[in-house]
Design a protein around this motif. Structure first.
Motif, PDB file in Angstrom:
ATOM      1  N   MET A   1       0.833  -1.205   0.000  1.00 11.03           N
ATOM      2  CA  MET A   1       0.000   0.000   0.000  1.00 11.03           C
ATOM      3  C   MET A   1       0.864   1.250   0.000  1.00 11.03           C
ATOM      4  O   MET A   1       0.576   2.230  -0.684  1.00 11.03           O
ATOM      5  N   HIS A   2       1.943   1.200   0.754  1.00  9.76           N
ATOM      6  CA  HIS A   2       2.852   2.342   0.818  1.00  9.76           C
ATOM      7  C   HIS A   2       3.466   2.618  -0.555  1.00  9.76           C
ATOM      8  O   HIS A   2       3.588   3.768  -0.979  1.00  9.76           O
ATOM      9  N   ALA A   3       3.847   1.540  -1.274  1.00 11.80           N
ATOM     10  CA  ALA A   3       4.434   1.697  -2.610  1.00 11.80           C
ATOM     11  C   ALA A   3       3.434   2.293  -3.582  1.00 11.80           C
ATOM     12  O   ALA A   3       3.790   3.112  -4.438  1.00 11.80           O
ATOM     13  N   ILE A   4       2.157   1.880  -3.457  1.00  8.12           N
ATOM     14  CA  ILE A   4       1.111   2.419  -4.341  1.00  8.12           C
ATOM     15  C   ILE A   4       0.939   3.911  -4.110  1.00  8.12           C
ATOM     16  O   ILE A   4       0.794   4.699  -5.062  1.00  8.12           O
ATOM     17  N   ASN A   5       0.966   4.343  -2.855  1.00 10.69           N
ATOM     18  CA  ASN A   5       0.838   5.765  -2.547  1.00 10.69           C
ATOM     19  C   ASN A   5       1.983   6.574  -3.141  1.00 10.69           C
ATOM     20  O   ASN A   5       1.787   7.686  -3.650  1.00 10.69           O
ATOM     21  N   ILE A   6       3.179   6.023  -3.071  1.00 15.39           N
ATOM     22  CA  ILE A   6       4.342   6.709  -3.638  1.00 15.39           C
ATOM     23  C   ILE A   6       4.174   6.863  -5.143  1.00 15.39           C
ATOM     24  O   ILE A   6       4.439   7.937  -5.701  1.00 15.39           O
ATOM     25  N   ARG A   7       3.718   5.800  -5.818  1.00 17.50           N
ATOM     26  CA  ARG A   7       3.509   5.862  -7.263  1.00 17.50           C
ATOM     27  C   ARG A   7       2.456   6.904  -7.616  1.00 17.50           C
ATOM     28  O   ARG A   7       2.604   7.649  -8.594  1.00 17.50           O
ATOM     29  N   LEU A   8       1.389   6.950  -6.837  1.00 18.46           N
ATOM     30  CA  LEU A   8       0.338   7.926  -7.107  1.00 18.46           C
ATOM     31  C   LEU A   8       0.859   9.356  -6.951  1.00 18.46           C
ATOM     32  O   LEU A   8       0.536  10.243  -7.754  1.00 18.46           O
ATOM     33  N   ILE A   9       1.670   9.587  -5.930  1.00 15.43           N
ATOM     34  CA  ILE A   9       2.257  10.915  -5.730  1.00 15.43           C
ATOM     35  C   ILE A   9       3.186  11.270  -6.884  1.00 15.43           C
ATOM     36  O   ILE A   9       3.184  12.403  -7.375  1.00 15.43           O
ATOM     37  N   GLN A  10       3.970  10.283  -7.332  1.00 16.82           N
ATOM     38  CA  GLN A  10       4.881  10.538  -8.447  1.00 16.82           C
ATOM     39  C   GLN A  10       4.124  10.878  -9.724  1.00 16.82           C
ATOM     40  O   GLN A  10       4.495  11.818 -10.449  1.00 16.82           O
TER      41      GLN A  10
END
Length: 258
Positions: free
Chosen positions: A1-10
């Motif tokens: 979930m943390h990785a998905i949030n980072i991708r969305l921010i990017q």
């Protein structure tokens, strides 16, 4: 979930930057002559990709980059390991190595053109000089950082020099060498592109230089984007290789055993 949030921010950050850029060009706030619209740059990239002749330029730059990268890396690792294992020779050659490393690589480009001509090998030679010292210093430092207790234990168990190289020195220096491989990818590309700038009839650097000569900012930015993608693809390959070779290293956030 943390990785998905980072991708969305990017992705969101990229959309904001490109959207603001496009809006600035459309409203006239940003001068189109110097900073063309992202939409125009993408159109140019698509036009090049759709042209079969474009892949000749990509193939030439790729050949120069790969040859310079492999030769420079091979020579750098071999020289670094050798001098790391030979402190006396390293001290003797130290001032000469520093003197050669201090020479700006761009200055060497005309010399390589004079020696090797305007063909592929002058670009490869320049890429080799850029890659060599990055891997050389990392490989030498990695060998020097080997734990002396591990070396002593290996010798007690009867390990010969070849066994020490394979099972002690190279595994210990692997992190140093692989980290230099990532950095040197960009240097290999730079060497090839600078060589093409000085004189070439094909290659991505030639396309960028031709666009620059025609004051075509769209072509220049399109070439830069293609080069960036080029390096990112190689970096992904290296990331895969690194994960396969250094299986013992813990992942980010993973605790090391006590």
């Amino acid at each position: 979930m943390h990785a998905i949030n980072i991708r969305l921010i990017q992705v969101a950050l990229l959309v904001v930057i490109l959207g603001g850029w496009q809006l600035g060009v459309s409203t006239g706030v940003i001068d189109r002559f110097f900073f063309p619209a992202p939409f125009d740059i993408v159109k140019q990239v698509v036009t090049w990709i759709a042209d079969a002749g474009f892949y000749k330029h990509v193939g030439i730059t790729l050949s120069e980059t790969v040859l310079g990268y492999l030769i420079g890396t091979g020579l750098g690792v071999a020289a670094g390991v050798w001098l790391g294992l030979s402190p006396f020779v390293a001290r003797v050659l130290d001032p000469f190595i520093k003197a050669v490393n201090a020479i700006p690589r761009v200055v060497l480009a005309p010399i390589f053109v004079l020696w090797l001509g305007l063909g592929l090998w002058s670009k490869v030679a320049l890429a080799v000089t850029l890659v060599f010292f990055v891997t050389f210093f990392n490989a030498m430092q990695g060998v020097k950082e080997v734990n002396p207790v591990v070396l002593s234990n290996a010798r007690i168990l009867g390990a010969k020099r070849a066994h020490l190289l394979r099972h002690v020195y190279f595994p210990a220096a692997a992190s140093w060498i692989l980290s230099s491989l990532r950095t040197s990818v960009g240097f290999a590309v730079v060497g090839a592109i600078i060589g093409e700038y000085l004189g070439a009839s094909a290659g991505l650097g030639y396309l960028i230089a031709r666009s620059e000569g025609n004051f075509d900012a769209v072509g220049v930015f399109a070439g830069i984007i293609i080069l960036a993608i080029f390096v990112l693809v190689i970096d992904l390959i290296l990331d895969f290789v690194e994960k396969k070779l250094i299986t013992w290293r813990p992942n980010a956030g993973e605790e090391r055993p006590a």
